[in-house]
Design a protein around this motif. Structure first.
Motif, PDB file in Angstrom:
ATOM      1  N   ARG A 161     -83.322  -9.801 -29.541  1.00  0.00           N
ATOM      2  CA  ARG A 161     -82.524 -10.580 -28.597  1.00  0.00           C
ATOM      3  C   ARG A 161     -81.258 -11.036 -29.315  1.00  0.00           C
ATOM      4  N   THR A 162     -80.162 -11.064 -28.575  1.00  0.00           N
ATOM      5  CA  THR A 162     -78.925 -11.642 -29.099  1.00  0.00           C
ATOM      6  C   THR A 162     -78.408 -12.616 -28.044  1.00  0.00           C
ATOM      7  N   TYR A 163     -77.988 -13.775 -28.515  1.00  0.00           N
ATOM      8  CA  TYR A 163     -77.619 -14.868 -27.623  1.00  0.00           C
ATOM      9  C   TYR A 163     -76.145 -15.188 -27.757  1.00  0.00           C
ATOM     10  N   ASP A 164     -75.501 -15.400 -26.634  1.00  0.00           N
ATOM     11  CA  ASP A 164     -74.102 -15.801 -26.630  1.00  0.00           C
ATOM     12  C   ASP A 164     -74.008 -17.249 -27.105  1.00  0.00           C
ATOM     13  N   HIS A 165     -72.936 -17.569 -27.802  1.00  0.00           N
ATOM     14  CA  HIS A 165     -72.769 -18.921 -28.342  1.00  0.00           C
ATOM     15  C   HIS A 165     -72.729 -19.987 -27.239  1.00  0.00           C
ATOM     16  N   CYS A 166     -72.300 -19.604 -26.036  1.00  0.00           N
ATOM     17  CA  CYS A 166     -72.238 -20.583 -24.941  1.00  0.00           C
ATOM     18  C   CYS A 166     -73.620 -21.085 -24.543  1.00  0.00           C
ATOM     19  N   LEU A 167     -74.679 -20.393 -24.964  1.00  0.00           N
ATOM     20  CA  LEU A 167     -76.038 -20.839 -24.633  1.00  0.00           C
ATOM     21  C   LEU A 167     -76.478 -22.049 -25.445  1.00  0.00           C
ATOM     22  N   VAL A 168     -75.751 -22.383 -26.509  1.00  0.00           N
ATOM     23  CA  VAL A 168     -76.126 -23.542 -27.323  1.00  0.00           C
ATOM     24  C   VAL A 168     -76.125 -24.799 -26.451  1.00  0.00           C
ATOM     25  N   ASP A 169     -75.030 -25.060 -25.765  1.00  0.00           N
ATOM     26  CA  ASP A 169     -74.955 -26.253 -24.901  1.00  0.00           C
ATOM     27  C   ASP A 169     -75.962 -26.173 -23.761  1.00  0.00           C
ATOM     28  N   ARG A 170     -76.115 -24.976 -23.194  1.00  0.00           N
ATOM     29  CA  ARG A 170     -77.043 -24.824 -22.078  1.00  0.00           C
ATOM     30  C   ARG A 170     -78.468 -25.149 -22.524  1.00  0.00           C
TER      31      ARG A 170
ATOM     32  N   MET B  27     -75.593 -14.054 -31.520  1.00  0.00           N
ATOM     33  CA  MET B  27     -76.415 -14.650 -32.549  1.00  0.00           C
ATOM     34  C   MET B  27     -77.864 -14.305 -32.269  1.00  0.00           C
ATOM     35  N   LEU B  28     -78.665 -14.295 -33.299  1.00  0.00           N
ATOM     36  CA  LEU B  28     -80.092 -14.016 -33.158  1.00  0.00           C
ATOM     37  C   LEU B  28     -80.840 -15.286 -32.748  1.00  0.00           C
ATOM     38  N   ILE B  29     -82.081 -15.111 -32.329  1.00  0.00           N
ATOM     39  CA  ILE B  29     -82.875 -16.242 -31.847  1.00  0.00           C
ATOM     40  C   ILE B  29     -83.038 -17.304 -32.935  1.00  0.00           C
ATOM     41  N   SER B  30     -83.131 -16.878 -34.195  1.00  0.00           N
ATOM     42  CA  SER B  30     -83.293 -17.853 -35.281  1.00  0.00           C
ATOM     43  C   SER B  30     -82.060 -18.748 -35.410  1.00  0.00           C
ATOM     44  N   GLU B  31     -80.890 -18.191 -35.136  1.00  0.00           N
ATOM     45  CA  GLU B  31     -79.662 -18.995 -35.189  1.00  0.00           C
ATOM     46  C   GLU B  31     -79.619 -19.985 -34.035  1.00  0.00           C
ATOM     47  N   LEU B  32     -79.976 -19.524 -32.835  1.00  0.00           N
ATOM     48  CA  LEU B  32     -79.992 -20.417 -31.678  1.00  0.00           C
ATOM     49  C   LEU B  32     -81.047 -21.507 -31.882  1.00  0.00           C
ATOM     50  N   GLU B  33     -82.152 -21.130 -32.484  1.00  0.00           N
ATOM     51  CA  GLU B  33     -83.217 -22.083 -32.796  1.00  0.00           C
ATOM     52  C   GLU B  33     -82.682 -23.204 -33.689  1.00  0.00           C
ATOM     53  N   LYS B  34     -81.933 -22.846 -34.721  1.00  0.00           N
ATOM     54  CA  LYS B  34     -81.385 -23.845 -35.647  1.00  0.00           C
ATOM     55  C   LYS B  34     -80.304 -24.694 -34.987  1.00  0.00           C
ATOM     56  N   LEU B  35     -79.408 -24.066 -34.240  1.00  0.00           N
ATOM     57  CA  LEU B  35     -78.296 -24.800 -33.634  1.00  0.00           C
ATOM     58  C   LEU B  35     -78.736 -25.774 -32.549  1.00  0.00           C
ATOM     59  N   THR B  36     -79.856 -25.488 -31.911  1.00  0.00           N
ATOM     60  CA  THR B  36     -80.307 -26.333 -30.800  1.00  0.00           C
ATOM     61  C   THR B  36     -81.554 -27.135 -31.138  1.00  0.00           C
ATOM     62  N   ASP B  37     -82.100 -26.914 -32.336  1.00  0.00           N
ATOM     63  CA  ASP B  37     -83.343 -27.565 -32.741  1.00  0.00           C
ATOM     64  C   ASP B  37     -84.436 -27.305 -31.709  1.00  0.00           C
ATOM     65  N   THR B  38     -84.486 -26.049 -31.255  1.00  0.00           N
ATOM     66  CA  THR B  38     -85.444 -25.621 -30.240  1.00  0.00           C
ATOM     67  C   THR B  38     -86.286 -24.492 -30.814  1.00  0.00           C
ATOM     68  N   PRO B  39     -87.606 -24.617 -30.798  1.00  0.00           N
ATOM     69  CA  PRO B  39     -88.435 -23.542 -31.331  1.00  0.00           C
ATOM     70  C   PRO B  39     -88.207 -22.215 -30.599  1.00  0.00           C
ATOM     71  N   ALA B  40     -88.321 -21.118 -31.326  1.00  0.00           N
ATOM     72  CA  ALA B  40     -88.149 -19.787 -30.736  1.00  0.00           C
ATOM     73  C   ALA B  40     -89.109 -19.588 -29.568  1.00  0.00           C
ATOM     74  N   ARG B  41     -90.295 -20.143 -29.688  1.00  0.00           N
ATOM     75  CA  ARG B  41     -91.275 -20.029 -28.602  1.00  0.00           C
ATOM     76  C   ARG B  41     -90.731 -20.638 -27.307  1.00  0.00           C
ATOM     77  N   SER B  42     -90.070 -21.791 -27.429  1.00  0.00           N
ATOM     78  CA  SER B  42     -89.472 -22.431 -26.247  1.00  0.00           C
ATOM     79  C   SER B  42     -88.334 -21.591 -25.702  1.00  0.00           C
ATOM     80  N   LEU B  43     -87.524 -21.034 -26.595  1.00  0.00           N
ATOM     81  CA  LEU B  43     -86.411 -20.194 -26.147  1.00  0.00           C
ATOM     82  C   LEU B  43     -86.926 -18.983 -25.377  1.00  0.00           C
ATOM     83  N   ARG B  44     -88.007 -18.389 -25.850  1.00  0.00           N
ATOM     84  CA  ARG B  44     -88.599 -17.254 -25.130  1.00  0.00           C
ATOM     85  C   ARG B  44     -89.154 -17.702 -23.771  1.00  0.00           C
ATOM     86  N   TYR B  45     -89.712 -18.909 -23.735  1.00  0.00           N
ATOM     87  CA  TYR B  45     -90.204 -19.459 -22.470  1.00  0.00           C
ATOM     88  C   TYR B  45     -89.039 -19.663 -21.504  1.00  0.00           C
ATOM     89  N   TYR B  46     -87.929 -20.218 -21.998  1.00  0.00           N
ATOM     90  CA  TYR B  46     -86.758 -20.403 -21.135  1.00  0.00           C
ATOM     91  C   TYR B  46     -86.279 -19.066 -20.592  1.00  0.00           C
TER      92      TYR B  46
END
Length: 129
Positions: free
Chosen positions: A36-45, A1-20
């Motif tokens: 960037r492409t993110y594995d779905h298992c990163l949602v819980d993490r 998934m793209l960063i925008s999808e992970l952003e929506k699924l985790t309610d985490t701004p893309a900026r924070s995801l890049r920081y992580y």
């Protein structure tokens, strides 16, 4: 998934995801176009990481705790010393206090809901408890 999808699924701004990512807390793959492409298992993490950081635990300690997030894991803590452990114990105790407070508040809300439901039910329809 793209960063925008992970952003929506985790309610985490893309900026924070890049920081992580920069802190070594998550590791995306890179597509040939550089995205960037993110594995779905990163949602819980990511949700867990946000919770730990929100609880006051610094990212350097969260990074050490990553094996605990992916059970079963092998825990090695070469950098762990008395200060990080004391911080974690304080934060754990603070979390326990918050959990207890939330539990009391939830129970109070449940009692209020039950009282309002009982008071607003038509006469003769309330369950005899």
């Amino acid at each position: 998934m793209l960063i925008s999808e992970l952003e929506k699924l985790t309610d985490t701004p893309a900026r924070s995801l890049r920081y992580y990512e920069a802190q070594g807390l998550i590791e995306p793959q890179r597509l040939p176009n550089g995205y960037r492409t993110y594995d779905h298992c990163l949602v819980d993490r990511v949700i867990q990481i946000r919770g730990l950081i929100g609880s006051g635990i610094p990212t350097r300690i969260v990074r050490q705790m990553l094996p605990c997030l992916d059970k079963p894991g092998t825990i090695t803590a070469p950098e762990a010393g008395p200060e990080p452990l004391a911080l974690l114990m304080r934060e754990r105790d603070r979390m326990t206090h918050r959990i207890n407070c939330l539990t009391r508040n939830r129970d109070a809300v449940d009692s209020y809901i039950a009282a309002v439901a009982l008071a607003s039910s038509p006469p003769g329809t309330a369950d005899a408890a």
